[in-house]
Scaffold this active site. Structure first.
Site: not given
Ligand code: TEU
Ligand code: CA
Length: 560
Positions: A21, A25, A98, A199, A256, A330
């Site tokens: 970051d 934030d 992605d 994906d 994927e 995941d």
């Protein structure tokens, strides 16, 4: 076997929300990634894969995209992204994005149109059906619990969502939709990206009629996977995408693909097929689940892993290409899942790395893996952010009658947030990830496990990865060698050979926390001078045809 740069690359996956970051934030961002490129270059990485950074309401952390051609506000601006790309390229690395086109966000402009009326020009971009006898059109269960159907008042029909109800499935039967997707892909490629990770791309073709799945006793909804995984038009769509877009660029493509078998993968990645370069299989990720899916915990049997890995290694040799991974955003952390994240954390992380990087295929390193980051246990369900976890807990514990402790245990073992806790950069507050309040709690072990310590210690997991990657660059056999399993029946040792031209590698990995005897078959005799890499400093017992291996010991011998 055809030689190409993407077979020889090592890919590093960044989950931007949790990487670094830059503005306090509490959310990782693009500038934060740019700041850390030298760290990745030092590691030896060739290609960076960014999990989604597009506009998104973040129901599923960016896997629900509301605008494919803009950057998520929390992550920065298109200018920040362009700067990131330029800095990646300036260091001789590549960037892949992605591509999430099985579904969009329900806040995408296409969906806003589509839901307006049955004759809207965008109606067909999504999958709409009338109800059946007053209930959902079929009995499929969403990956994130409940039905895959959501009723929409405006037109009194249901739309399909295999994932969350804020992720409506796109309708690939529509040629207009397909063209829009190809246009968007071309736009990114023309901006200079080096490929896509796609994906759930084997979900885009559904069996016409969307039939009910066979009922299971006591279950209202059941998996409809057989009707949307590797569906009837999937190869046609991927070939079309290849001809329209992919084949015009020198890029990496990885699909994927939950539910894809080796035989499917031969078709998806076959040299002469013109579809994709490689796929992510899920088969080895499913070996420690029981019949009731991922939350049904089951200990891994090493023989199952051997059988599965061997099937893929042998099956795709000379035909297609493997992608190699043991964790991602995941999946739980590999050292906690397949190794021992307590007394043998360093040894077992290095052993697993040796195992994976010595297989045939393109290895993927998931952020934090290279410093041995571990799973996490939060006391309260409220500390978890992942929609899959939250929905599952709601269904099982709040609405169902399942035991809180048992469900929490399954979250500790399998929950996706294990992989999503912020990257541990150093021992300062919030692990150097943010100066603000992190969006997801940091693992309490950051004072002992962080990149600063790892870089400073020449014996760290990080430096071991560097060596593995370096070896790959210098030895074609690591990339291309043919795999053969040996000692197939051994319960603790996973051993195999690789053969290429007149060279041979012998890879021996102890998957247990015990000392085990290793009796080499077929008159193989090893000696210390042939040892290419090992995860223990002293090469004790490294000569002969029979010796003991220490807990999680890994050795690679090279013969020529
Ligand atoms: O994942 C697809 C998928 O099937 C899973 O791995 C999924 O996480 C599953 O729930 C595991 O139990 C992809 C993305 O990688 C994942 O992050 C997204 O949530 C999903 O697609 C939807 O876009
Ligand atoms: Ca930020």
């Amino acid at each position: 076997m055809n030689k190409t740069w993407w077979k020889e690359s090592v890919i590093y996956q960044i989950y931007p929300r949790s990487f670094n970051d830059s503005n306090g934030d509490g959310i990782g961002d693009l500038k934060g990634i740019t700041e850390k490129l030298d760290y990745l270059k030092e590691l030896g990485i060739d290609v960076i894969w960014l999990s989604p950074v597009y506009q998104s309401p973040n129901d599923d952390n960016g896997y629900d995209i509301s605008d494919y051609q803009n950057i998520m506000d929390e992550f920065g601006t298109m200018k920040d992204w362009e700067e990131l790309l330029a800095e990646v390229h300036a260091r001789g690395m590549k960037l892949i994005m992605d591509l999430v086109v099985n579904h969009s966000s329900d806040e995408h402009a296409w969906f806003a149109e589509s839901r307006k009326s049955k004759d809207n020009p965008y109606r067909d971009y999504y999958v709409w059906r009338p109800g059946k006898d007053g209930v959902e059109p079929n009995n499929w269960e969403s990956a994130f619990s409940g039905s895959v159907w959501e009723y929409d008042q405006a037109t009194e029909e249901y739309f399909l969502h295999i994932f969350s109800k804020k992720q409506p499935d796109l309708n690939w039967e529509s040629p207009e939709l397909r063209n829009e997707v190809y246009k968007m892909m071309t736009w990114w490629l023309d901006k200079g990206i080096d490929g896509f990770r796609m994906d759930v791309i084997n979900f885009i073709s559904k069996v016409p009629g969307l039939p009910d799945a066979p009922n299971q006793e006591g279950k209202q909804y059941v998996s409809g996977g057989e009707y949307f995984m590797n569906g009837p038009r999937i190869h046609e769509f991927l070939y079309e995408m290849n001809q329209e877009v992919l084949s015009k660029y020198d890029i990496i493509t990885v699909g994927e693909m939950p539910g894809a078998t080796v035989d499917d993968a031969k078709l998806y990645t076959g040299d002469d097929r013109e579809e994709l370069n490689m796929v992510f299989t899920f088969e080895h990720m499913d070996l420690d689940s029981g019949l009731n899916g991922k939350w049904d915990l089951k200990p891994l049997d090493l023989l199952d892993l051997k059988e599965n890995i061997t099937k893929w290694q042998v099956g795709l040799n000379g035909v297609g290409w493997n992608s190699l991974y043991l964790n991602n955003h995941d999946q739980p952390r590999m050292v906690s899942r397949f190794g021992n994240d307590k007394e043998y954390r360093v040894e077992s992380a290095k052993m697993l790395a040796t195992f994976l990087h010595m297989l045939q295929g393109t290895p993927y390193v998931y952020q934090g893996e290279e410093i041995g980051m571990t799973n996490v246990k939060f006391d309260s369900i409220d500390d978890y952010q992942d929609i899959e976890i939250r929905n599952m807990y709601r269904d099982k514990v709040i609405q169902g009658n399942e035991d809180h402790d048992k469900v929490m245990e399954s979250i500790y073992v399998k929950g996706r947030d294990n992989a999503r806790t912020p990257f541990q950069w150093d021992e300062s507050e919030n692990a150097g990830f943010t100066s603000g309040k992190p969006w997801l709690k940091i693992n309490h072990n950051y004072k002992d496990i962080n990149a600063k310590l790892a870089v400073a210690d020449s014996d760290s997991i990080y430096h071991y990865y560097r060596r593995l990657i370096e070896l790959r660059k210098k030895n074609s056999i690591i990339v291309y060698g043919e795999y053969e399993l040996i000692m197939a029946e051994h319960q603790q040792i996973f051993a195999f050979t690789r053969t290429y031209e007149n060279e041979k590698l012998l890879v021996i990995t102890n998957f247990s926390g015990e000392e085990v005897m290793c009796d080499l078959p077929n008159d193989i005799v090893v000696s210390e001078d042939k040892l290419m890499i090992s995860n223990y400093k002293e090469a004790t017992n490294s000569t002969g045809a029979s010796f003991t291996l220490r807990p999680y010991e890994a050795r690679v011998y090279k013969f020529n």
